[in-house]
Design a protein around this motif. Structure first.
Motif, PDB file in Angstrom:
ATOM      1  N   ARG A  70       0.796  -1.295   0.134  1.00 45.01           N
ATOM      2  CA  ARG A  70       0.009  -0.139   0.263  1.00 45.01           C
ATOM      3  C   ARG A  70       0.790   1.231  -0.075  1.00 45.01           C
ATOM      4  O   ARG A  70       0.736   2.048  -0.782  1.00 45.01           O
ATOM      5  N   ARG A  71       1.946   1.094   0.934  1.00 43.31           N
ATOM      6  CA  ARG A  71       2.781   2.467   0.954  1.00 43.31           C
ATOM      7  C   ARG A  71       3.638   2.498  -0.398  1.00 43.31           C
ATOM      8  O   ARG A  71       3.464   3.590  -0.795  1.00 43.31           O
ATOM      9  N   THR A  72       4.026   1.478  -0.851  1.00 40.38           N
ATOM     10  CA  THR A  72       4.575   1.786  -2.393  1.00 40.38           C
ATOM     11  C   THR A  72       3.845   2.154  -3.197  1.00 40.38           C
ATOM     12  O   THR A  72       4.189   3.247  -4.106  1.00 40.38           O
ATOM     13  N   VAL A  73       2.662   1.673  -3.485  1.00 41.54           N
ATOM     14  CA  VAL A  73       1.681   1.918  -4.479  1.00 41.54           C
ATOM     15  C   VAL A  73       0.993   3.585  -4.283  1.00 41.54           C
ATOM     16  O   VAL A  73       1.182   4.379  -5.071  1.00 41.54           O
ATOM     17  N   ASP A  74       1.096   3.962  -3.024  1.00 40.35           N
ATOM     18  CA  ASP A  74       0.633   5.461  -2.795  1.00 40.35           C
ATOM     19  C   ASP A  74       1.959   6.260  -3.238  1.00 40.35           C
ATOM     20  O   ASP A  74       1.630   7.298  -3.940  1.00 40.35           O
ATOM     21  N   GLU A  75       3.070   5.969  -2.847  1.00 42.40           N
ATOM     22  CA  GLU A  75       4.106   6.856  -3.206  1.00 42.40           C
ATOM     23  C   GLU A  75       4.486   7.045  -4.800  1.00 42.40           C
ATOM     24  O   GLU A  75       4.539   7.990  -5.320  1.00 42.40           O
ATOM     25  N   LEU A  76       4.153   5.588  -5.425  1.00 41.27           N
ATOM     26  CA  LEU A  76       4.373   5.703  -6.927  1.00 41.27           C
ATOM     27  C   LEU A  76       3.145   6.583  -7.522  1.00 41.27           C
ATOM     28  O   LEU A  76       3.333   7.121  -8.681  1.00 41.27           O
ATOM     29  N   ARG A  77       1.927   6.412  -7.017  1.00 40.54           N
ATOM     30  CA  ARG A  77       0.736   7.231  -7.696  1.00 40.54           C
ATOM     31  C   ARG A  77       0.990   8.763  -7.380  1.00 40.54           C
ATOM     32  O   ARG A  77       0.826   9.600  -8.274  1.00 40.54           O
ATOM     33  N   ALA A  78       1.659   9.050  -6.338  1.00 42.77           N
ATOM     34  CA  ALA A  78       2.009  10.487  -6.125  1.00 42.77           C
ATOM     35  C   ALA A  78       3.052  11.115  -6.961  1.00 42.77           C
ATOM     36  O   ALA A  78       3.035  12.146  -7.632  1.00 42.77           O
ATOM     37  N   SER A  79       3.994   9.932  -7.287  1.00 42.75           N
ATOM     38  CA  SER A  79       5.012  10.631  -8.295  1.00 42.75           C
ATOM     39  C   SER A  79       4.562  10.318  -9.916  1.00 42.75           C
ATOM     40  O   SER A  79       5.415  10.823 -10.877  1.00 42.75           O
ATOM     41  N   HIS A  80       3.482   9.586 -10.037  1.00 36.10           N
ATOM     42  CA  HIS A  80       2.961   9.609 -11.632  1.00 36.10           C
ATOM     43  C   HIS A  80       1.489  10.036 -11.360  1.00 36.10           C
ATOM     44  O   HIS A  80       0.489   9.249 -11.528  1.00 36.10           O
ATOM     45  N   PRO A  81       1.112  11.310 -11.249  1.00 37.18           N
ATOM     46  CA  PRO A  81      -0.210  11.580 -11.176  1.00 37.18           C
ATOM     47  C   PRO A  81      -1.083  11.427 -12.395  1.00 37.18           C
ATOM     48  O   PRO A  81      -2.216  11.241 -12.177  1.00 37.18           O
ATOM     49  N   GLY A  82      -0.513  11.230 -13.312  1.00 41.82           N
ATOM     50  CA  GLY A  82      -1.325  10.999 -14.543  1.00 41.82           C
ATOM     51  C   GLY A  82      -1.646   9.426 -14.761  1.00 41.82           C
ATOM     52  O   GLY A  82      -2.424   9.035 -15.643  1.00 41.82           O
ATOM     53  N   ARG A  83      -1.245   8.572 -14.106  1.00 50.76           N
ATOM     54  CA  ARG A  83      -1.133   7.118 -14.050  1.00 50.76           C
ATOM     55  C   ARG A  83      -2.237   6.494 -13.158  1.00 50.76           C
ATOM     56  O   ARG A  83      -2.513   7.137 -12.049  1.00 50.76           O
ATOM     57  N   VAL A  84      -2.952   5.451 -13.484  1.00 49.49           N
ATOM     58  CA  VAL A  84      -3.849   4.676 -12.770  1.00 49.49           C
ATOM     59  C   VAL A  84      -3.141   3.487 -12.339  1.00 49.49           C
ATOM     60  O   VAL A  84      -2.870   2.528 -12.976  1.00 49.49           O
ATOM     61  N   VAL A  85      -2.990   3.359 -10.903  1.00 50.14           N
ATOM     62  CA  VAL A  85      -2.592   2.055 -10.252  1.00 50.14           C
ATOM     63  C   VAL A  85      -3.731   1.517  -9.356  1.00 50.14           C
ATOM     64  O   VAL A  85      -3.935   2.125  -8.266  1.00 50.14           O
ATOM     65  N   GLU A  86      -4.124   0.230  -9.770  1.00 49.72           N
ATOM     66  CA  GLU A  86      -5.170  -0.358  -8.844  1.00 49.72           C
ATOM     67  C   GLU A  86      -4.364  -1.399  -8.002  1.00 49.72           C
ATOM     68  O   GLU A  86      -3.539  -2.110  -8.314  1.00 49.72           O
ATOM     69  N   LEU A  87      -5.053  -1.328  -6.618  1.00 51.29           N
ATOM     70  CA  LEU A  87      -4.396  -2.409  -5.826  1.00 51.29           C
ATOM     71  C   LEU A  87      -5.491  -3.157  -5.047  1.00 51.29           C
ATOM     72  O   LEU A  87      -6.649  -2.690  -4.702  1.00 51.29           O
ATOM     73  N   GLU A  88      -5.315  -4.383  -5.189  1.00 51.63           N
ATOM     74  CA  GLU A  88      -6.282  -5.361  -4.512  1.00 51.63           C
ATOM     75  C   GLU A  88      -5.840  -6.285  -3.584  1.00 51.63           C
ATOM     76  O   GLU A  88      -4.653  -6.864  -3.709  1.00 51.63           O
ATOM     77  N   SER A  89      -6.167  -6.400  -2.246  1.00 54.01           N
ATOM     78  CA  SER A  89      -5.553  -7.326  -1.073  1.00 54.01           C
ATOM     79  C   SER A  89      -6.566  -8.264  -0.889  1.00 54.01           C
ATOM     80  O   SER A  89      -7.664  -7.933  -0.697  1.00 54.01           O
ATOM     81  N   LYS A  90      -6.086  -9.573  -0.154  1.00 50.39           N
ATOM     82  CA  LYS A  90      -6.921 -10.314   0.094  1.00 50.39           C
ATOM     83  C   LYS A  90      -6.296 -11.412   0.942  1.00 50.39           C
ATOM     84  O   LYS A  90      -5.066 -11.689   0.818  1.00 50.39           O
ATOM     85  N   GLY A  91      -6.843 -11.508   2.140  1.00 57.89           N
ATOM     86  CA  GLY A  91      -6.170 -12.528   3.129  1.00 57.89           C
ATOM     87  C   GLY A  91      -5.283 -11.592   3.998  1.00 57.89           C
ATOM     88  O   GLY A  91      -5.696 -10.695   4.351  1.00 57.89           O
ATOM     89  N   ASP A  92      -4.332 -12.520   4.490  1.00 60.80           N
ATOM     90  CA  ASP A  92      -3.617 -11.924   5.561  1.00 60.80           C
ATOM     91  C   ASP A  92      -1.964 -11.726   5.445  1.00 60.80           C
ATOM     92  O   ASP A  92      -1.504 -12.388   4.474  1.00 60.80           O
ATOM     93  N   GLY A  93      -1.750 -10.446   5.450  1.00 64.82           N
ATOM     94  CA  GLY A  93      -0.233 -10.250   5.056  1.00 64.82           C
ATOM     95  C   GLY A  93       0.757 -10.305   6.216  1.00 64.82           C
ATOM     96  O   GLY A  93       2.085  -9.761   5.847  1.00 64.82           O
ATOM     97  N   LEU A  94       0.464 -10.682   7.211  1.00 63.22           N
ATOM     98  CA  LEU A  94       1.384 -10.609   8.534  1.00 63.22           C
ATOM     99  C   LEU A  94       2.322 -11.505   8.423  1.00 63.22           C
ATOM    100  O   LEU A  94       2.068 -12.872   8.039  1.00 63.22           O
ATOM    101  N   GLY A  95       3.698 -11.418   8.774  1.00 61.69           N
ATOM    102  CA  GLY A  95       4.840 -12.419   8.950  1.00 61.69           C
ATOM    103  C   GLY A  95       6.171 -11.735   9.301  1.00 61.69           C
ATOM    104  O   GLY A  95       6.048 -10.503   9.672  1.00 61.69           O
ATOM    105  N   LYS A  96       7.028 -12.390   9.052  1.00 61.15           N
ATOM    106  CA  LYS A  96       8.291 -11.741   9.552  1.00 61.15           C
ATOM    107  C   LYS A  96       9.169 -11.491   8.154  1.00 61.15           C
ATOM    108  O   LYS A  96       9.623 -12.273   7.637  1.00 61.15           O
ATOM    109  N   TRP A  97       9.227 -10.303   7.809  1.00 59.92           N
ATOM    110  CA  TRP A  97       9.870  -9.784   6.621  1.00 59.92           C
ATOM    111  C   TRP A  97      10.671  -8.718   6.877  1.00 59.92           C
ATOM    112  O   TRP A  97      10.794  -8.092   7.804  1.00 59.92           O
TER     113      TRP A  97
END
Length: 486
Positions: A347-374
């Protein structure tokens, strides 16, 4: 062998018996030549003679002696001999005839059908012997060609039998190591390991190839008269009809020069990236101070922002150079795992790239659980590389789709774009270093990167024990996929 192709020499001093035998054989379709004595027979027989029907008792010399001389002469030793006698009819006579080299023994008078059958049987034997000899000559010829090819090969080659003994090694192998070479024919794997401990990892792979029947690949460094040498090797097992390993061929390639050049380049890149950071930081800090100080006119403000933008881009390049050098020289990019949410990374990565590419459409879809040790920062870098890549190589009016799905065992991230498909021949190399694709027309004026982003992304994913893949076609578009096991 067709009967009409067989040439038979009929040797008998009794004219009547000789006539009857020749008549029977002639009616059976054989070519028959007559001889009345042993010396005449020796004069008439040639290498084209298939069979000699030989009376044991001849007026000038014994048929046994004629047989012995035929078998001892290289030109006629392959001729078959069938003794036919009306006088030497005892078991001892027959045994003596066979011991002198005869291939068969009949007692006269003999039934014509039995004679013809016996001749046919002996000629089948001669044909089989001819085929075996021809096959043997072909085998010898093929072996000579193989040995010649191996000996002339530019790359080192060694051949091991099913027990791991050295069958052969070519001159290139000995030349590559000089006095350090230990691949003498007949040596076992254990003997070579005892003679040169540096071969141990390689010889273990030979054992694996012998045990599993599967191709093994690797790289090793070995001593030689010219100093340490690096070799890439491929171990190729030869399997029998039942799947058993009959032999293993090892082909090696000396990669010392290319490896040295690569190591130098990577070390140079690492030092260059490190040394560039100080002047770049000074440049960036000076521009930031100018911006904070204020009082700049429009042109000065524009130039200051351009300096900051260029400095940020250079900083990203330097970080990529350092990551690349670290991955090559240090065995991979290090990661520091801690509890985090991969979905938050995306989410954070997509938000930053949306801000730096204001004319582009970036869709994000999340499903399930993303928690873990990374490693949050490293995954943000990897995802950022993929999304930025998708924006760069797709039309401005198209949509970039990012998906994140968490299951019990893994998290799967997908980045999809509708840009020009990657050629099929390039797909296996997409994650390689220094590779850049063709940018979309909308991005034609953007500065080109170093071609390290996808290689670094793969290194980061591998450091998380994951896998990075790509699929691309004109109908489905291009999808980069990351699998991260929990």
């Amino acid at each position: 062998m067709p009967p009409t192709s067989a040439l038979i020499l009929n040797v008998n001093d009794d004219a009547a018996s000789r006539y009857v035998t020749s008549r029977v054989l002639g009616l059976a379709g054989f070519r028959v030549v007559d001889a009345a004595s042993g010396m005449e027979a020796l004069a008439l027989v040639t290498e084209d003679t298939d069979l000699v029907i030989l009376d044991v008792r001849l007026p000038d010399t014994s048929g046994l002696e004629v047989c012995r001389r035929l078998k001892e002469t290289p030109r006629t030793q392959g001729v078959l001999v069938l003794h036919l006698s009306a006088q030497a009819v005892g078991p001892g006579d027959r045994a003596q005839g066979l011991e002198h080299g005869a291939d068969g023994y009949l007692v006269a008078p003999v039934d014509p059908e039995e004679l013809v059958a016996q001749v046919h049987a002996l000629l089948r034997l001669r044909q089989a012997e001819r085929e075996v000899k021809a096959l043997s000559r072909e085998v010898v010829h093929q072996r000579q060609l193989l040995e010649l090819a191996i000996s002339c090969a530019a790359d080192p080659i060694a051949l091991y039998d099913e027990a791991g003994r050295v069958l052969s090694a070519n001159q290139s192998l000995y030349a590559s190591r000089g006095s350090h070479a230990v691949h003498a024919p007949g040596r076992t794997l254990d003997e070579m390991q005892a003679a040169d401990g540096a071969l141990t990892p390689y010889l273990e792979q030979v054992r694996v190839a012998l045990r599993t029947g599967q191709v093994q690949r690797g790289t090793m460094v070995l001593g030689s008269d010219r100093g340490p040498r690096y070799f890439d090797y491929v171990l190729s097992p030869a399997l029998g009809a039942g799947g058993e390993v009959l032999a293993v061929m090892s082909s090696l390639r000396d990669v010392t020069e290319s490896r040295s050049a690569e190591e130098f380049r990577e070390q140079f890149i690492g030092m260059l990236g490190h040394d560039l950071r100080n002047p770049l930081n000074a440049l960036s800090m000076s521009a930031q101070q100018l911006r904070r100080k204020g009082g700049l006119d429009e042109r000065q403000g524009m130039l200051t922002e351009r300096i900051l933008t260029s400095a940020e881009r250079m900083d990203r390049m330097i970080r990529q150079l350092l990551d690349f050098a670290r991955s090559r020289l240090g065995g991979g990019i290090p990661v520091v795992r801690s509890s985090c949410d991969v979905f938050e990374v995306v989410r954070r990565t997509v938000d930053e790239l949306r801000a730096s590419h204001p004319g582009r459409v970036v869709e994000l879809e999340s499903k399930g659980d993303g928690l873990g040790k990374w490693d949050f920062d490293r995954l943000e870098q990897a995802v950022g590389n993929l999304v930025a890549n998708a924006l760069k190589y797709s039309p401005a009016e198209s949509t970039v789709r990012v998906g994140a799905e968490g299951s019990e065992r893994e998290v799967v991230l997908r980045v999809h774009n509708r840009g020009t498909p990657i050629p099929a021949e390039d797909l296996p190399h997409v994650f390689g270093a220094w590779r850049r694709g063709r940018r979309a027309a909308s991005d034609a004026g953007a500065p080109s990167g170093l071609g390290l982003g996808l290689d670094i992304t793969r290194q980061i994913v591998r450091a998380h024990d994951g896998d990075a893949q790509v699929a691309s076609s004109a109908t489905e578009g291009t999808t980069f996929l990351i699998r991260l096991p929990r």
